[in-house]
Design an enzyme around this catalytic site. Sequence first.
Site, mmCIF file in Angstrom:
data_model
loop_
_atom_site.group_PDB
_atom_site.id
_atom_site.type_symbol
_atom_site.label_atom_id
_atom_site.label_comp_id
_atom_site.label_asym_id
_atom_site.label_seq_id
_atom_site.Cartn_x
_atom_site.Cartn_y
_atom_site.Cartn_z
ATOM 1 N N ILE A 198 0.831 -1.205 0.000
ATOM 2 C CA ILE A 198 0.000 0.000 0.000
ATOM 3 C C ILE A 198 0.862 1.250 0.000
ATOM 4 O O ILE A 198 0.767 2.091 -0.891
ATOM 5 C CB ILE A 198 -0.948 0.004 1.218
ATOM 6 C CG1 ILE A 198 -1.904 -1.184 1.144
ATOM 7 C CG2 ILE A 198 -1.737 1.304 1.274
ATOM 8 C CD1 ILE A 198 -2.826 -1.289 2.353
ATOM 9 N N GLU A 258 4.615 3.334 2.006
ATOM 10 C CA GLU A 258 5.718 3.384 2.959
ATOM 11 C C GLU A 258 5.581 4.657 3.775
ATOM 12 O O GLU A 258 5.543 5.754 3.229
ATOM 13 C CB GLU A 258 7.073 3.368 2.246
ATOM 14 C CG GLU A 258 8.253 3.476 3.205
ATOM 15 C CD GLU A 258 9.589 3.514 2.484
ATOM 16 O OE1 GLU A 258 10.617 3.764 3.146
ATOM 17 O OE2 GLU A 258 9.596 3.299 1.252
ATOM 18 N N GLY A 259 5.473 4.505 5.088
ATOM 19 C CA GLY A 259 5.379 5.655 5.969
ATOM 20 C C GLY A 259 6.712 5.955 6.614
ATOM 21 O O GLY A 259 7.747 5.373 6.288
ATOM 22 N N GLY A 292 7.269 2.695 8.993
ATOM 23 C CA GLY A 292 6.988 1.329 8.598
ATOM 24 C C GLY A 292 6.443 1.214 7.189
ATOM 25 O O GLY A 292 6.112 2.208 6.540
ATOM 26 N N LYS A 315 1.570 -3.936 8.940
ATOM 27 C CA LYS A 315 2.586 -2.879 8.986
ATOM 28 C C LYS A 315 3.877 -3.435 9.573
ATOM 29 O O LYS A 315 3.914 -3.876 10.725
ATOM 30 C CB LYS A 315 2.098 -1.698 9.837
ATOM 31 C CG LYS A 315 3.110 -0.564 9.952
ATOM 32 C CD LYS A 315 2.552 0.607 10.726
ATOM 33 C CE LYS A 315 3.559 1.742 10.809
ATOM 34 N NZ LYS A 315 3.026 2.919 11.533
ATOM 35 N N ASP A 371 1.063 13.823 15.192
ATOM 36 C CA ASP A 371 1.296 13.760 13.744
ATOM 37 C C ASP A 371 -0.036 13.608 13.006
ATOM 38 O O ASP A 371 -0.162 12.763 12.108
ATOM 39 C CB ASP A 371 2.246 12.619 13.389
ATOM 40 C CG ASP A 371 2.799 12.766 11.962
ATOM 41 O OD1 ASP A 371 2.822 13.911 11.451
ATOM 42 O OD2 ASP A 371 3.189 11.754 11.364
#
Length: 473
Positions: free
Chosen positions: A120, A122-123, A126, A143, A238
């Site tokens: 899905i 990339e944060g 994770g 995740k 955040d």
Amino acid sequence: MSVAKSRWANDDPETEAIIAQRRREKEEKRRAKVEKQRQLEEASRVPAPTKSADTAQGVNGDVGPPKKRRRLSNDPDAPSAADEVLKSEEPKKQSSLLRFPVSEWGPCRHVDNFERLNHIEEGSYGWVSRAKDITTGEVVALKKLKIENSPDGFPVTGLREIQTLLEARHPNVVYLREVVMGNKMDDVYLVMDFLEHDLKTLLDEIREPFLPSEIKTLLLQVVGGLDFLHSQWIMHRDLKTSNLLVNNRGEVKIADFGMARYYGDPPPKLTQLVVTLWYRSPELLLGADKYGTEIDMWSVGCIFGELLTKEPLLQGKNEVDQVSKIFALTGPPNQQTWPGFRSLPNAKSLRLPPTSASPAGNPPLLPRSRFPYLTNAGLDLLSSLLALNPASRPTAQQCLAHPYFREDPRPKPKEMFPTFPSKAGMEKRRRHHTPEAPKRGQDAPELDFAGVFGGAPGGDSGEAGAGFTLRLG
């Protein structure tokens, strides 16, 4: 009946009376003995249902005579307490124990119990994939935490995310199902509920902004989840549209707790390098290291403005440019609108323009021209959320009670919320020109805000700021 006269007796009447009294006593004792023997024989003929608890067993196994027991009633025929218990238990069957499932300590499941369907996104902390539980067939979000190059072993951001998600059980907070492991110690995965969209992708894909009733539905859920987090002494730190997940039933859930942490009252000294730049409050940009939930409420104001305009409200290129854009929207700070702002570390280099007439109200209203279709109540709420002075911003609970949500048009029921094709179902979620969240461990840089109002270098020239890089693709 004539009584025989003893031959040793004399005719003394007193002696004869004594002898007659002794005979009567002897006769009464004999009769009592016969009656006692008769009672014992009758008792031996009646079979006892169970062996008495008062019988004593000898060395060779012989049962001895019953021991004496204190009678609980003055009535000799009254049953004892032990007999009552035995009688009450005789008609009852042995009851079965009810067992309830409870959480038990045990090893984590392996990630091989899940079949990964597609990646899905990339944060900052994770990689998120869509996966299917092989056992149940349910689709979940998987995740994988970023652990490599972590100086402290297991990253504190991952620990905080796990801890806060386990505590934050709320309909508007993403649900953490379990933690699973891979083949190595640094392969740690969070298994969470899968939602089809994130709010940022929806805003990029839809042609027109959300309707006012839909904006209220979305905003109420975000603030409702945030109110619960703050009641549990958790700051998210955040909040942004890409961290708000939406499903096809109109439900919004707050996600990505990598920067979340517990706080206290008074708030402790905290890092100022938190919150993605476009959603970062002015006190953080000016170097505040003691702050509270007001920074989350500023982010809610930025999200509110983004829902209205379909574009991020304050798109700064770096910290100095971000402060410039904030003051361009709200007006420069002064002692009336933000008392004590000069005490912040980075505010000492701030050169304010010549004083002019301050807008009416405290906090002052934002320019009507920026939000032409917003009602007066909506503009009042947005202006209070984006107040420069943190003390002037409403709490999440006060925000939920604002008249904006009670005026027409009313919030649209979630059951009537429109549905959209899922981008997370088949491909990566696309992010355009979105800065990343600050990385843990970075130190806040020394910033010079002298050119905010004067156009000196540092305002619009830089492309990279502390804690983020601007992603252009």
